[in-house]
Write a protein that holds these residues in place. Structure first.
Motif, PDB file in Angstrom:
ATOM      1  N   ALA A 210      11.744 -49.788  77.788  1.00 39.87           N
ATOM      2  CA  ALA A 210      12.410 -51.027  77.381  1.00 39.87           C
ATOM      3  C   ALA A 210      13.853 -50.783  76.973  1.00 39.87           C
ATOM      4  O   ALA A 210      14.572 -51.728  76.624  1.00 39.87           O
ATOM      5  CB  ALA A 210      11.639 -51.679  76.238  1.00 39.87           C
ATOM      6  N   GLY A 211      14.282 -49.493  76.993  1.00 40.23           N
ATOM      7  CA  GLY A 211      15.682 -49.185  76.735  1.00 40.23           C
ATOM      8  C   GLY A 211      15.981 -48.630  75.357  1.00 40.23           C
ATOM      9  O   GLY A 211      17.151 -48.589  74.949  1.00 40.23           O
ATOM     10  N   PHE A 212      14.959 -48.187  74.624  1.00 42.91           N
ATOM     11  CA  PHE A 212      15.167 -47.706  73.264  1.00 42.91           C
ATOM     12  C   PHE A 212      14.875 -46.212  73.172  1.00 42.91           C
ATOM     13  O   PHE A 212      13.934 -45.712  73.788  1.00 42.91           O
ATOM     14  CB  PHE A 212      14.274 -48.475  72.288  1.00 42.91           C
ATOM     15  N   ASN A 213      15.682 -45.494  72.361  1.00 43.99           N
ATOM     16  CA  ASN A 213      15.429 -44.080  72.117  1.00 43.99           C
ATOM     17  C   ASN A 213      14.159 -43.916  71.290  1.00 43.99           C
ATOM     18  O   ASN A 213      13.899 -44.711  70.372  1.00 43.99           O
ATOM     19  CB  ASN A 213      16.604 -43.441  71.372  1.00 43.99           C
ATOM     20  N   ASN A 362      13.257 -31.673  69.949  1.00 40.39           N
ATOM     21  CA  ASN A 362      13.447 -31.610  68.498  1.00 40.39           C
ATOM     22  C   ASN A 362      13.686 -32.984  67.886  1.00 40.39           C
ATOM     23  O   ASN A 362      14.379 -33.120  66.880  1.00 40.39           O
ATOM     24  CB  ASN A 362      14.625 -30.693  68.152  1.00 40.39           C
ATOM     25  N   GLY A 363      13.110 -33.997  68.502  1.00 41.56           N
ATOM     26  CA  GLY A 363      13.302 -35.349  67.991  1.00 41.56           C
ATOM     27  C   GLY A 363      12.317 -35.673  66.900  1.00 41.56           C
ATOM     28  O   GLY A 363      11.405 -36.471  67.086  1.00 41.56           O
ATOM     29  N   ASP A 364      12.484 -35.033  65.729  1.00 42.33           N
ATOM     30  CA  ASP A 364      11.519 -35.222  64.653  1.00 42.33           C
ATOM     31  C   ASP A 364      12.083 -36.106  63.544  1.00 42.33           C
ATOM     32  O   ASP A 364      11.634 -36.044  62.408  1.00 42.33           O
ATOM     33  CB  ASP A 364      11.048 -33.876  64.085  1.00 42.33           C
ATOM     34  N   GLU A 365      13.068 -36.936  63.872  1.00 45.45           N
ATOM     35  CA  GLU A 365      13.547 -37.936  62.920  1.00 45.45           C
ATOM     36  C   GLU A 365      13.426 -39.305  63.576  1.00 45.45           C
ATOM     37  O   GLU A 365      13.467 -39.428  64.799  1.00 45.45           O
ATOM     38  CB  GLU A 365      14.986 -37.663  62.483  1.00 45.45           C
ATOM     39  N   ALA A 366      13.265 -40.325  62.756  1.00 46.55           N
ATOM     40  CA  ALA A 366      13.134 -41.689  63.278  1.00 46.55           C
ATOM     41  C   ALA A 366      14.500 -42.185  63.729  1.00 46.55           C
ATOM     42  O   ALA A 366      15.481 -42.088  62.983  1.00 46.55           O
ATOM     43  CB  ALA A 366      12.556 -42.604  62.212  1.00 46.55           C
ATOM     44  N   LYS A 367      14.545 -42.733  64.933  1.00 40.85           N
ATOM     45  CA  LYS A 367      15.808 -43.184  65.500  1.00 40.85           C
ATOM     46  C   LYS A 367      15.862 -44.707  65.493  1.00 40.85           C
ATOM     47  O   LYS A 367      15.073 -45.370  66.155  1.00 40.85           O
ATOM     48  CB  LYS A 367      15.953 -42.657  66.923  1.00 40.85           C
ATOM     49  N   TYR A 368      16.822 -45.222  64.716  1.00 44.26           N
ATOM     50  CA  TYR A 368      17.053 -46.665  64.659  1.00 44.26           C
ATOM     51  C   TYR A 368      18.327 -46.947  65.452  1.00 44.26           C
ATOM     52  O   TYR A 368      19.442 -46.861  64.956  1.00 44.26           O
ATOM     53  CB  TYR A 368      17.166 -47.121  63.209  1.00 44.26           C
ATOM     54  N   GLY A 369      18.097 -47.239  66.723  1.00 44.71           N
ATOM     55  CA  GLY A 369      19.212 -47.503  67.616  1.00 44.71           C
ATOM     56  C   GLY A 369      18.883 -48.668  68.529  1.00 44.71           C
ATOM     57  O   GLY A 369      17.772 -48.740  69.035  1.00 44.71           O
ATOM     58  N   PRO A 370      19.830 -49.565  68.683  1.00 46.17           N
ATOM     59  CA  PRO A 370      21.184 -49.558  68.130  1.00 46.17           C
ATOM     60  C   PRO A 370      21.192 -49.608  66.586  1.00 46.17           C
ATOM     61  O   PRO A 370      20.306 -50.191  65.965  1.00 46.17           O
ATOM     62  CB  PRO A 370      21.818 -50.822  68.708  1.00 46.17           C
ATOM     63  N   ASN A 371      22.195 -48.986  66.019  1.00 48.40           N
ATOM     64  CA  ASN A 371      22.349 -48.927  64.565  1.00 48.40           C
ATOM     65  C   ASN A 371      22.581 -50.334  64.011  1.00 48.40           C
ATOM     66  O   ASN A 371      23.570 -50.984  64.358  1.00 48.40           O
ATOM     67  CB  ASN A 371      23.546 -48.020  64.231  1.00 48.40           C
ATOM     68  N   PRO A 372      21.685 -50.829  63.141  1.00 49.33           N
ATOM     69  CA  PRO A 372      21.847 -52.189  62.615  1.00 49.33           C
ATOM     70  C   PRO A 372      23.031 -52.343  61.671  1.00 49.33           C
ATOM     71  O   PRO A 372      23.390 -53.471  61.314  1.00 49.33           O
ATOM     72  CB  PRO A 372      20.529 -52.440  61.890  1.00 49.33           C
ATOM     73  N   PHE A 373      23.659 -51.214  61.270  1.00 51.77           N
ATOM     74  CA  PHE A 373      24.776 -51.282  60.330  1.00 51.77           C
ATOM     75  C   PHE A 373      26.094 -50.835  60.973  1.00 51.77           C
ATOM     76  O   PHE A 373      27.058 -50.535  60.270  1.00 51.77           O
ATOM     77  CB  PHE A 373      24.469 -50.427  59.101  1.00 51.77           C
ATOM     78  N   ILE A 387      27.440 -43.609  58.391  1.00 51.53           N
ATOM     79  CA  ILE A 387      26.487 -44.611  58.874  1.00 51.53           C
ATOM     80  C   ILE A 387      27.165 -45.644  59.760  1.00 51.53           C
ATOM     81  O   ILE A 387      26.726 -45.924  60.878  1.00 51.53           O
ATOM     82  CB  ILE A 387      25.794 -45.309  57.687  1.00 51.53           C
ATOM     83  N   VAL A 388      28.257 -46.228  59.281  1.00 51.08           N
ATOM     84  CA  VAL A 388      28.813 -47.408  59.952  1.00 51.08           C
ATOM     85  C   VAL A 388      29.455 -47.096  61.303  1.00 51.08           C
ATOM     86  O   VAL A 388      29.638 -47.988  62.128  1.00 51.08           O
ATOM     87  CB  VAL A 388      29.836 -48.112  59.031  1.00 51.08           C
ATOM     88  N   GLY A 389      29.780 -45.831  61.549  1.00 58.42           N
ATOM     89  CA  GLY A 389      30.401 -45.495  62.820  1.00 58.42           C
ATOM     90  C   GLY A 389      29.449 -44.966  63.864  1.00 58.42           C
ATOM     91  O   GLY A 389      29.856 -44.713  65.003  1.00 58.42           O
ATOM     92  N   SER A 390      28.186 -44.803  63.505  1.00 56.99           N
ATOM     93  CA  SER A 390      27.221 -44.185  64.412  1.00 56.99           C
ATOM     94  C   SER A 390      26.515 -45.224  65.270  1.00 56.99           C
ATOM     95  O   SER A 390      26.226 -46.331  64.813  1.00 56.99           O
ATOM     96  CB  SER A 390      26.175 -43.389  63.615  1.00 56.99           C
ATOM     97  N   ASP A 391      26.219 -44.857  66.494  1.00 60.34           N
ATOM     98  CA  ASP A 391      25.460 -45.744  67.376  1.00 60.34           C
ATOM     99  C   ASP A 391      23.975 -45.765  67.005  1.00 60.34           C
ATOM    100  O   ASP A 391      23.285 -46.750  67.261  1.00 60.34           O
ATOM    101  CB  ASP A 391      25.602 -45.298  68.832  1.00 60.34           C
ATOM    102  N   THR A 392      23.501 -44.657  66.401  1.00 55.54           N
ATOM    103  CA  THR A 392      22.094 -44.539  66.024  1.00 55.54           C
ATOM    104  C   THR A 392      21.993 -44.117  64.570  1.00 55.54           C
ATOM    105  O   THR A 392      22.755 -43.258  64.107  1.00 55.54           O
ATOM    106  CB  THR A 392      21.367 -43.507  66.908  1.00 55.54           C
ATOM    107  N   LEU A 393      21.086 -44.719  63.850  1.00 53.68           N
ATOM    108  CA  LEU A 393      20.796 -44.358  62.469  1.00 53.68           C
ATOM    109  C   LEU A 393      19.565 -43.470  62.467  1.00 53.68           C
ATOM    110  O   LEU A 393      18.537 -43.818  63.067  1.00 53.68           O
ATOM    111  CB  LEU A 393      20.545 -45.618  61.641  1.00 53.68           C
ATOM    112  N   TYR A 394      19.650 -42.313  61.803  1.00 55.24           N
ATOM    113  CA  TYR A 394      18.544 -41.365  61.769  1.00 55.24           C
ATOM    114  C   TYR A 394      17.920 -41.351  60.375  1.00 55.24           C
ATOM    115  O   TYR A 394      18.625 -41.129  59.382  1.00 55.24           O
ATOM    116  CB  TYR A 394      19.031 -39.959  62.126  1.00 55.24           C
ATOM    117  N   LEU A 395      16.613 -41.577  60.304  1.00 56.97           N
ATOM    118  CA  LEU A 395      15.901 -41.591  59.027  1.00 56.97           C
ATOM    119  C   LEU A 395      14.792 -40.546  59.024  1.00 56.97           C
ATOM    120  O   LEU A 395      14.168 -40.280  60.058  1.00 56.97           O
ATOM    121  CB  LEU A 395      15.308 -42.969  58.757  1.00 56.97           C
TER     122      LEU A 395
END
Length: 581
Positions: A210-213, A362-373, A387-395
């Motif tokens: 669907a186009g999401f990381n 090594n994708g062991d962090e949650a990827k929130y992309g597109p970055n909502p902030f 945070i504000v300049g990134s395309d993806t937020l990692y949690l």
């Protein structure tokens, strides 16, 4: 001492239409945006949605709190303070609960602790604090504690009582059926395990198509969901976090406000510390009170590409990204612990056979992309924020900054709580018991870069916790507000309840991925006894002392007179500043 037996309650049912992902499965899907919508707000106070919800909740908690305090102080010589507290709704104490991380250990121990406060548990009124959960405004969870909160809340606010009763019912799908590991869900039935994993991988692949990381956290969250939502289609593959807004039990404010906590991972670093941005997820929003973000977004529309809150394509928003299992997994990314538990070979096989074409290495962090902030402008520009300049937020797991108890959302000044009950099921000591390290971390954070808008009571060092036995029984911190005036504001009083052994060795390893029915009941039972000091057999006055702690902040602010019995309680349970390192 005796174990409080559990009462049978009705099966889980949902009333009203349940809003699921528009795709009908795990994958998010595009929807039409509302005209002129902006999904971002400054964290300058509570959201209008939360305020409106609180108006309904406050009416219910006031009645429940009065009932509990009347029972708790029944043997006190003077209870006139109750009349003063309940003569004005602004004087009614407000409380919250925070459940720590620690894998299944924290989930099961925390379940027992919470059941001691729930009047749906048989015996909780006689041998526990039954009714205080009904008087609570907020309930936060992190990692394993978040599995507890998420399970109860997104199963229509079911009870620990109900879950335990179903353990022995072979005719029902059982929540927390941990007889087999999530890695081999079918046990010796390999065909079942392969079918389960094939379903998980298909669901995660659908999200990527669907186009999401995606990452291993998607896999982790999907695998866990089968244990938390067994009655739902494919373990709640289409169940969204925001769907709780449609539950009548939440709309009518008949449950506490649930909150999940996760940490930001710097995009240019693999480390997390006390200066990392702490995120919360609640039924309405996701965001952070920290000055490095100072913003919230509507959780329902995560996955939408935005710039400063405005959709880049004003006709396209996304729904379904806020999958409940994914958010629970974001707060509990412990796949690294799974490999330590002796399953590294299986993980390697999964990565090569299944995940190689689905997730990044090594994708062991949650990827929130597109970055909502993306491009948000509410943060303090004097502080570094990636945070504000990134395309993806990692949690990542909310405990990675050392704050294993999710206290930050509950001690924020805007929520104005008087007391927070902190369940600590950490494994800090060499033999797997808490030593207060989480409280120490939260205390220290207020004096760092991220501490501008927070306050937390003074606590001792971890050696003192152990040497004074504060890690083996309930302890109150911040009992005297007059000693806290040099902080940013007067924080809530903290009632600390650490995991301790009563009837079961509850210091199990976080890597332990299977629990028999007997083990689950033993852990939950011990949690109840930990919270109540053996069903009040060690101290019959403890329920009254909890009442004193709850009344303390409002008593101080109104200059009312506490019952004389409270002085003895505070002498017994308040940390008095002694250091015994």
């Amino acid at each position: 001492m005796h174990w409080v037996e559990y009462l049978y309650l009705s099966s889980i049912t949902f009333s009203g239409a349940l809003a699921l992902s528009p795709s009908g499965d795990y994958a998010p899907a595009e929807v039409v945006c509302e005209s002129g919508v902006n999904l971002l707000r400054e964290a300058s106070g509570l959201s209008s949605d939360e305020k409106a919800w609180l108006e309904k909740r406050d009416k219910l908690t006031e009645e429940a709190m009065k009932s509990f305090l009347t029972r708790a102080t029944a043997n006190f010589s003077d209870t006139s303070i109750l009349e003063e507290l309940f003569s004005n709704s602004s004087n009614v104490p407000k409380i919250g609960f925070a459940a720590s991380g620690g894998g299944y250990r924290a989930m099961l121990n925390g379940a027992g602790m919470l059941s001691a406060f729930d009047n749906r548990t048989r015996g909780a009124n006689e041998h526990g604090y039954g009714g205080l959960l009904q008087a609570a405004t907020y309930l936060s969870g992190l990692s394993g504690g978040n599995w507890l909160v998420g399970t109860l809340a997104w199963n229509n606010w079911t009870s620990v009582q109900d879950i335990v009763d179903d353990f022995s019912d072979s005719d029902t799908s059982t929540i927390w059926d941990l007889e087999h590991s999530l890695l081999d869900a079918g046990g010796w039935n390999w065909a079942y395990s392969i079918e389960r994993w094939a379903a998980v991988i298909d669901e995660v692949r659908d999200k990527k198509l669907a186009g999401f990381n995606v990452s291993l956290v998607d896999v982790w969250g999907r695998a866990l969901s089968y244990y938390f939502f067994p009655d739902m289609n494919d373990g709640g593959d289409a169940l969204t976090w925001s769907s709780i807004r449609d539950f009548d039990v939440f709309k009518n404010a008949e449950m506490p406000f649930p909150i999940s906590v996760a940490d930001e991972l710097f995009t240019d670093s693999s480390s997390v510390n006390l200066n990392s941005t702490v995120f919360e997820f609640n039924p309405f929003e996701m965001g952070s009170w920290d000055e490095t973000l100072n913003a919230f977004t509507d959780v329902k529309y995560l996955g939408t590409e935005v710039s400063n809150g405005e959709p880049v394509d004003d006709t396209k928003c996304v729904e379904g990204f806020d999958n409940t299992g994914f958010i629970l997994g974001s707060s509990s990314d412990v796949f690294n612990l799974v490999t330590e538990a002796g399953f590294s070979f299986m993980i390697t096989i999964m990565e090569y056979l299944f995940l190689g074409t689905v997730t990044e290495a090594n994708g062991d962090e949650a990827k929130y992309g597109p970055n909502p902030f993306k491009d948000s402008s509410f943060y303090d520009e004097s502080l570094y924020s990636d945070i504000v300049g990134s395309d993806t937020l990692y949690l990542v797991d909310g405990s990675e900054d050392g704050q294993n108890i999710p206290l930050l959302p509950l001690i924020t000044e805007d929520r104005a709580l008087d007391v927070v009950f902190a369940f600590d099921n950490s494994a800090d000591t060499s033999d797997g018991w808490p030593d207060g390290a989480s409280l120490v971390s939260t205390y220290e954070r207020q004096f760092g870069l991220q501490g501008k808008n927070m306050a937390f009571p003074y606590v001792p060092d971890t050696d003192t916790f152990v040497n004074l036995g504060l890690n083996k029984r309930p302890t109150f911190f911040g009992c005297d507000a007059s000693n806290l005036t040099d902080l940013n504001y007067i924080p809530p009083l903290i009632v600390y309840i650490p995991n301790s052994e009563y009837s079961y060795e509850s210091n199990t390893l976080v890597e332990k991925l299977t629990y028999s029915t007997k083990e689950r009941i033993g852990m939950i039972r011990n949690g109840f006894e930990t919270a109540t000091r053996g069903n009040f057999t060690e101290d019959s006055t403890l329920i009254g002392c909890m009442g004193c702690a709850i009344m303390r902040r409002k008593q101080e602010s109104t200059n009312a007179t506490l019952p004389t019995e409270c002085e003895s309680c505070f002498n017994s349970y308040c940390w008095n500043g002694t250091i015994a390192a």
